[in-house]
Scaffold this motif. Structure first.
Motif, PDB file in Angstrom:
ATOM      1  N   LEU A   6       0.852  -1.185   0.000  1.00  0.00           N
ATOM      2  CA  LEU A   6       0.000   0.000   0.000  1.00  0.00           C
ATOM      3  C   LEU A   6       0.887   1.234   0.000  1.00  0.00           C
ATOM      4  CD1 LEU A   6      -2.735   1.501   0.342  1.00  0.00           C
ATOM      5  CD2 LEU A   6      -2.405   1.239   2.805  1.00  0.00           C
ATOM      6  N   VAL A   7       0.725   2.070  -1.025  1.00  0.00           N
ATOM      7  CA  VAL A   7       1.400   3.359  -1.116  1.00  0.00           C
ATOM      8  C   VAL A   7       0.310   4.410  -1.027  1.00  0.00           C
ATOM      9  CG1 VAL A   7       2.790   4.892  -2.565  1.00  0.00           C
ATOM     10  CG2 VAL A   7       3.294   2.444  -2.500  1.00  0.00           C
ATOM     11  N   VAL A   8       0.470   5.386  -0.116  1.00  0.00           N
ATOM     12  CA  VAL A   8      -0.552   6.405   0.113  1.00  0.00           C
ATOM     13  C   VAL A   8       0.013   7.760  -0.288  1.00  0.00           C
ATOM     14  CG1 VAL A   8      -2.010   7.522   1.836  1.00  0.00           C
ATOM     15  CG2 VAL A   8      -1.551   5.072   1.998  1.00  0.00           C
ATOM     16  N   ALA A   9      -0.734   8.455  -1.156  1.00  0.00           N
ATOM     17  CA  ALA A   9      -0.376   9.822  -1.544  1.00  0.00           C
ATOM     18  C   ALA A   9      -1.364  10.766  -0.869  1.00  0.00           C
ATOM     19  CB  ALA A   9      -0.440   9.966  -3.056  1.00  0.00           C
ATOM     20  N   GLU A  10      -0.825  11.737  -0.121  1.00  0.00           N
ATOM     21  CA  GLU A  10      -1.664  12.721   0.557  1.00  0.00           C
ATOM     22  C   GLU A  10      -1.434  14.084  -0.074  1.00  0.00           C
ATOM     23  OE1 GLU A  10      -1.456  12.552   4.848  1.00  0.00           O
ATOM     24  OE2 GLU A  10      -0.786  10.469   4.714  1.00  0.00           O
ATOM     25  N   PHE A  11      -2.531  14.793  -0.324  1.00  0.00           N
ATOM     26  CA  PHE A  11      -2.469  16.071  -1.015  1.00  0.00           C
ATOM     27  C   PHE A  11      -2.937  17.199  -0.104  1.00  0.00           C
ATOM     28  CE2 PHE A  11      -2.808  12.867  -4.297  1.00  0.00           C
ATOM     29  CZ  PHE A  11      -1.877  13.287  -5.226  1.00  0.00           C
ATOM     30  N   ASP A  12      -2.399  18.362  -0.364  1.00  0.00           N
ATOM     31  CA  ASP A  12      -2.855  19.596   0.268  1.00  0.00           C
ATOM     32  C   ASP A  12      -3.377  20.461  -0.881  1.00  0.00           C
ATOM     33  OD1 ASP A  12      -3.371  21.613   2.043  1.00  0.00           O
ATOM     34  OD2 ASP A  12      -1.283  22.340   2.106  1.00  0.00           O
ATOM     35  N   GLY A  13      -4.679  20.424  -1.088  1.00  0.00           N
ATOM     36  CA  GLY A  13      -5.268  21.100  -2.247  1.00  0.00           C
ATOM     37  C   GLY A  13      -4.969  20.289  -3.496  1.00  0.00           C
ATOM     38  N   GLU A  14      -4.266  20.921  -4.445  1.00  0.00           N
ATOM     39  CA  GLU A  14      -3.905  20.250  -5.695  1.00  0.00           C
ATOM     40  C   GLU A  14      -2.450  19.801  -5.710  1.00  0.00           C
ATOM     41  OE1 GLU A  14      -5.684  19.369  -8.593  1.00  0.00           O
ATOM     42  OE2 GLU A  14      -7.354  19.713  -7.222  1.00  0.00           O
ATOM     43  N   ARG A  15      -1.721  19.960  -4.616  1.00  0.00           N
ATOM     44  CA  ARG A  15      -0.292  19.626  -4.559  1.00  0.00           C
ATOM     45  C   ARG A  15      -0.046  18.447  -3.618  1.00  0.00           C
ATOM     46  NH1 ARG A  15       2.569  22.080  -8.564  1.00  0.00           N
ATOM     47  NH2 ARG A  15       1.591  24.055  -9.009  1.00  0.00           N
ATOM     48  N   LEU A  16       0.944  17.606  -3.970  1.00  0.00           N
ATOM     49  CA  LEU A  16       1.320  16.456  -3.147  1.00  0.00           C
ATOM     50  C   LEU A  16       1.972  16.923  -1.865  1.00  0.00           C
ATOM     51  CD1 LEU A  16       1.569  13.322  -2.969  1.00  0.00           C
ATOM     52  CD2 LEU A  16       3.830  13.591  -3.970  1.00  0.00           C
ATOM     53  N   LYS A  17       1.444  16.494  -0.741  1.00  0.00           N
ATOM     54  CA  LYS A  17       2.004  16.849   0.563  1.00  0.00           C
ATOM     55  C   LYS A  17       2.999  15.777   1.016  1.00  0.00           C
ATOM     56  CE  LYS A  17      -0.479  16.543   4.384  1.00  0.00           C
ATOM     57  NZ  LYS A  17      -1.499  16.805   5.407  1.00  0.00           N
ATOM     58  N   ALA A  18       2.593  14.499   0.937  1.00  0.00           N
ATOM     59  CA  ALA A  18       3.465  13.418   1.398  1.00  0.00           C
ATOM     60  C   ALA A  18       3.126  12.134   0.660  1.00  0.00           C
ATOM     61  CB  ALA A  18       3.303  13.213   2.899  1.00  0.00           C
ATOM     62  N   LEU A  19       4.126  11.280   0.547  1.00  0.00           N
ATOM     63  CA  LEU A  19       3.958   9.968  -0.074  1.00  0.00           C
ATOM     64  C   LEU A  19       4.452   8.929   0.935  1.00  0.00           C
ATOM     65  CD1 LEU A  19       3.074   8.768  -2.838  1.00  0.00           C
ATOM     66  CD2 LEU A  19       5.478   8.660  -3.424  1.00  0.00           C
ATOM     67  N   THR A  20       3.550   8.080   1.416  1.00  0.00           N
ATOM     68  CA  THR A  20       3.899   7.038   2.383  1.00  0.00           C
ATOM     69  C   THR A  20       4.199   5.757   1.619  1.00  0.00           C
ATOM     70  OG1 THR A  20       2.383   8.062   3.948  1.00  0.00           O
ATOM     71  CG2 THR A  20       3.137   5.842   4.450  1.00  0.00           C
ATOM     72  N   VAL A  21       5.439   5.285   1.750  1.00  0.00           N
ATOM     73  CA  VAL A  21       5.918   4.133   0.977  1.00  0.00           C
ATOM     74  C   VAL A  21       6.319   3.025   1.947  1.00  0.00           C
ATOM     75  CG1 VAL A  21       7.641   3.369  -0.697  1.00  0.00           C
ATOM     76  CG2 VAL A  21       6.766   5.696  -0.806  1.00  0.00           C
ATOM     77  N   PRO A  22       5.905   1.769   1.709  1.00  0.00           N
ATOM     78  CA  PRO A  22       6.324   0.672   2.600  1.00  0.00           C
ATOM     79  C   PRO A  22       7.817   0.382   2.442  1.00  0.00           C
ATOM     80  CG  PRO A  22       5.102  -0.204   0.744  1.00  0.00           C
ATOM     81  CD  PRO A  22       5.029   1.291   0.644  1.00  0.00           C
ATOM     82  N   ASP A  23       8.408  -0.170   3.494  1.00  0.00           N
ATOM     83  CA  ASP A  23       9.841  -0.480   3.479  1.00  0.00           C
ATOM     84  C   ASP A  23      10.180  -1.603   2.505  1.00  0.00           C
ATOM     85  OD1 ASP A  23      10.287   1.461   5.401  1.00  0.00           O
ATOM     86  OD2 ASP A  23      10.056   0.046   7.060  1.00  0.00           O
ATOM     87  N   ASP A  24       9.226  -2.501   2.262  1.00  0.00           N
ATOM     88  CA  ASP A  24       9.515  -3.660   1.412  1.00  0.00           C
ATOM     89  C   ASP A  24       9.185  -3.416  -0.062  1.00  0.00           C
ATOM     90  OD1 ASP A  24       6.756  -3.612   1.706  1.00  0.00           O
ATOM     91  OD2 ASP A  24       6.573  -5.800   1.784  1.00  0.00           O
ATOM     92  N   LEU A  25       9.057  -2.164  -0.477  1.00  0.00           N
ATOM     93  CA  LEU A  25       8.781  -1.862  -1.886  1.00  0.00           C
ATOM     94  C   LEU A  25       9.978  -2.314  -2.729  1.00  0.00           C
ATOM     95  CD1 LEU A  25       6.484  -0.466  -3.491  1.00  0.00           C
ATOM     96  CD2 LEU A  25       7.916   1.550  -3.535  1.00  0.00           C
ATOM     97  N   PRO A  26       9.765  -3.178  -3.722  1.00  0.00           N
ATOM     98  CA  PRO A  26      10.898  -3.735  -4.467  1.00  0.00           C
ATOM     99  C   PRO A  26      11.347  -2.812  -5.596  1.00  0.00           C
ATOM    100  CG  PRO A  26       8.886  -4.708  -5.262  1.00  0.00           C
ATOM    101  CD  PRO A  26       8.497  -3.796  -4.135  1.00  0.00           C
ATOM    102  N   THR A  27      12.559  -3.061  -6.064  1.00  0.00           N
ATOM    103  CA  THR A  27      13.002  -2.432  -7.301  1.00  0.00           C
ATOM    104  C   THR A  27      12.324  -3.180  -8.447  1.00  0.00           C
ATOM    105  OG1 THR A  27      14.893  -3.907  -7.554  1.00  0.00           O
ATOM    106  CG2 THR A  27      15.255  -1.854  -6.307  1.00  0.00           C
ATOM    107  N   GLU A  28      12.476  -2.665  -9.638  1.00  0.00           N
ATOM    108  CA  GLU A  28      11.828  -3.314 -10.787  1.00  0.00           C
ATOM    109  C   GLU A  28      12.369  -4.725 -10.991  1.00  0.00           C
ATOM    110  OE1 GLU A  28      11.341  -2.482 -15.529  1.00  0.00           O
ATOM    111  OE2 GLU A  28      11.331  -0.780 -14.173  1.00  0.00           O
ATOM    112  N   GLN A  29      13.680  -4.905 -10.869  1.00  0.00           N
ATOM    113  CA  GLN A  29      14.275  -6.230 -11.055  1.00  0.00           C
ATOM    114  C   GLN A  29      13.842  -7.192  -9.952  1.00  0.00           C
ATOM    115  OE1 GLN A  29      18.468  -5.492 -11.354  1.00  0.00           O
ATOM    116  NE2 GLN A  29      18.360  -5.077 -13.553  1.00  0.00           N
TER     117      GLN A  29
END
Length: 189
Positions: free
Chosen positions: A103-126
């Motif tokens: 689960l990746v969560v994008a939080e916005f303040d109006g029309e702009r990105l405020k924060a992006l919450t990324v899990p620690d186990d997010l893999p690289t493409e390979q």
């Protein structure tokens, strides 16, 4: 006497019903195997957005919603009551591979990105490709080219006593004649 004889097969049939197995006594699917012998086919279920470390690294706070959507794709969940939050959910269940859920969560303040919450186990493409690749060849791959030593060990080609005919000796190749695609008479005549 006849009605009694006619009812005997019906009574025997109804009496046999008491020997039918119940749902509790039927063998069930436990774990990965049915009856401990057969592995059933399980449908691959892939849902959501595949996000990798490379994709998330391009997203920076302050970006507009449209640019975040261009880089990460449309979110799987957007809540009408929480328009400032986009949820990028990814799940995959494949036979022979462990279940993955992120689960990746994008939080916005109006029309702009405020924060992006990324899990620690997010893999690289390979890493992601390696984790979903369950193909394991059962036999070795065929060799497609000869080495120089193998090529030199081959016998030389046989020389033919007859010379191969050349195109110039035979003359020009005959032209091809194709039938017409439509009749010349036409549909209206």
């Amino acid at each position: 006497m006849r009605p009694l004889l006619a009812s005997l097969p019906l009574l025997a049939l109804l009496g046999g019903c008491s020997y039918l197995p119940t749902w509790d006594s039927l063998p069930s699917v436990t774990g990965e195997k049915v009856l401990g012998l057969v592995t059933p086919y399980r449908v691959e279920v892939v849902q959501g957005n595949v996000l990798t470390k490379e994709m998330v690294a391009r997203v920076k706070p302050g970006m507009p919603k449209a640019q975040v959507r261009d880089l990460l794709g449309s979110p799987l969940l957007t809540d009408v009551f929480h328009e400032a939050r986009w949820d990028y959910v990814f799940t995959i269940r494949r036979q022979g591979a462990p279940e993955q859920q992120r689960l990746v969560v994008a939080e916005f303040d109006g029309e702009r990105l405020k924060a992006l919450t990324v899990p620690d186990d997010l893999p690289t493409e390979q890493e992601f490709v390696a984790s979903v690749n369950t193909f394991k060849p059962t036999r070795s791959q065929p060799k497609l080219a000869l080495t120089d030593a193998e090529r030199s060990a081959l016998p030389p080609p046989k020389k033919s006593t007859e010379a191969a005919p050349t195109a110039a000796a035979e003359g020009p190749a005959p032209g091809r004649i194709y039938p017409p695609l439509e009749s010349k008479t036409g549909a209206g005549s």
